[in-house]
Design an enzyme around this catalytic site. Structure first.
Site, PDB file in Angstrom:
ATOM      1  N   THR A   1       0.910  -1.486  -0.085  1.00 44.41           N
ATOM      2  CA  THR A   1       0.046   0.259  -0.266  1.00 44.41           C
ATOM      3  C   THR A   1       0.381   1.578  -0.026  1.00 44.41           C
ATOM      4  OG1 THR A   1      -2.471  -1.045   0.934  1.00 44.41           O
ATOM      5  CG2 THR A   1      -1.791   1.567   1.271  1.00 44.41           C
TER       6      THR A   1
ATOM      7  N   SER B   1       1.747  -7.572  -1.017  1.00 47.65           N
ATOM      8  CA  SER B   1       2.227  -8.553   0.000  1.00 47.65           C
ATOM      9  C   SER B   1       0.952  -9.421   0.072  1.00 47.65           C
ATOM     10  CB  SER B   1       2.460  -7.927   1.348  1.00 47.65           C
ATOM     11  OG  SER B   1       1.310  -7.229   2.597  1.00 47.65           O
TER      12      SER B   1
ATOM     13  N   THR C   1       1.015  -4.650   4.340  1.00 47.33           N
ATOM     14  CA  THR C   1       0.651  -5.072   5.625  1.00 47.33           C
ATOM     15  C   THR C   1      -0.280  -6.078   6.021  1.00 47.33           C
ATOM     16  OG1 THR C   1      -1.343  -3.790   5.734  1.00 47.33           O
ATOM     17  CG2 THR C   1       0.600  -1.909   6.610  1.00 47.33           C
ATOM     18  N   ASP C   2      -0.520  -5.970   4.828  1.00 51.57           N
ATOM     19  CA  ASP C   2      -1.771  -7.594   4.900  1.00 51.57           C
ATOM     20  C   ASP C   2      -0.610  -8.925   5.214  1.00 51.57           C
ATOM     21  OD1 ASP C   2      -3.545  -6.703   4.619  1.00 51.57           O
ATOM     22  OD2 ASP C   2      -3.565  -7.947   2.136  1.00 51.57           O
TER      23      ASP C   2
END
Length: 324
Positions: free
Chosen positions: A13, A55, A87-88
């Site tokens: 992101t 990610s 971030t995932d």
């Protein structure tokens, strides 16, 4: 300037902008660094692109490439390494790196919850925090892998993403951050350094399935995984590490067949413990020979099992020792 930080870009992101088919990574690492006022006062920055991907689609080969990039940076005399990442799955990549790297310099992952083309993007602040962490005198010589987010630094083993969209999404449920950053300086809350065993491996192709229990869950998913010839299984149990009776019976068959099974809990904090009897109780599963995942969530236990299988060359006791 004495500090040198190598920035490894992987997308996510923090590097994404919107488009007709949805948001995708489009900004280079250099563009991300250039968007942070004053970042150059903390270190000389050497930006390198590793991969450009969200990610949720990153794979072990990509993370292995990051590990090699971090080793190269350390060999070149870098003070620290910063990895921009989605971030995932940031916590999985961070834990993977913590398991395979044994460096004297910190490796700090960071990212964003808001894209650069959204109102009040958090990427620049997070990237600045990561560079500050990578050059912190408190982390010098301690090594370890961390996640820097919302002016906090978390250890890779402990950290997890707790909210889908909040800017303060990363927490350490059973611990506190390593450092909190302020305008004036740093507040060190606990000792820095790796909290993970080091496994002598970088890449892994091990096929590990995750199976989740719940009310009335049967054995279909686990038995399908065994039929498919997976190398290992991670079971996300309830409470202290328990499953339905049907799943417990299938776990026993898996262990008897030589497939390593790691038991974790779906609870956000706390470790599994062998307490309960019956077919799916933790004590019964322990007697069958499951491996304790301790307080690791299932997705991190899967990363560890994948790497342990690669490092052990198929030796079951070596795999078990990695979790001891």
């Amino acid at each position: 300037m004495s500090s040198k930080v190598v920035v490894l870009g992987t997308g996510g992101t923090i590097a994404s902008t919107d488009g007709d088919d949805g948001a995708t990574p489009s900004r280079s690492g250099t563009e991300l660094v250039d968007a942070v006022p004053g970042i150059e006062t903390h270190a000389d920055l050497d930006v390198r692109e590793v991969v450009q991907t969200p990610s949720f689609d990153i794979d072990p080969d990509d993370i292995a490439a990051v590990a090699r990039g971090a080793r190269d940076a350390a060999a070149e005399g870098a003070t620290g390494v910063v990895v921009t990442h989605g971030t995932d799955t940031m916590e999985e990549s961070a834990y993977y790196l913590d398991l395979v790297l044994d460096l004297p310099i910190p490796v700090v992952l960071t990212g964003a919850q808001r894209r650069p083309d959204e109102v009040s993007p958090d990427g620049p602040s997070n990237l600045l925090t990561a560079v500050r962490a990578a050059t912190s005198e408190h982390l010098a010589g301690a090594g370890g892998v961390y996640v820097a987010f919302d002016e906090e630094l978390h250890a890779a083993r402990d950290v997890t993403k707790a909210h889908t969209s909040a800017l303060s999404t990363f927490v350490s449920p059973d611990a506190c951050p390593i450092v909190r950053f302020t305008r004036e300086g740093e507040r060190v809350l606990r000792a820095p350094g790796s909290r993970s065993v080091t496994l002598d491996v970088t890449e892994t192709s091990a096929d590990v399935e995750m199976v989740k229990t719940g009310v009335g869950v049967g054995a279909r998913q686990l038995r399908a995984a065994l039929d498919a010839g997976v190398d290992g299984i991670v079971v996300e149990g309830t409470g202290l590490g328990n499953t339905t009776g049907a799943l417990g019976d299938a776990i026993a068959d898996a262990v008897d067949a030589g497939t390593p099974v790691v038991l974790t809990s779906r609870c956000h904090a706390g470790a599994v413990a062998p307490v309960y009897g019956t077919s799916g109780g933790g004590e019964t599963l322990h007697r069958h020979g499951v491996i304790s995942g301790d307080d690791l969530p299932a997705h991190k236990a899967r990363v560890k099992l994948m790497l342990a299988l690669a490092a052990s060359d198929g030796d079951g006791e070596t795999v078990r020792d990695a979790f001891a």
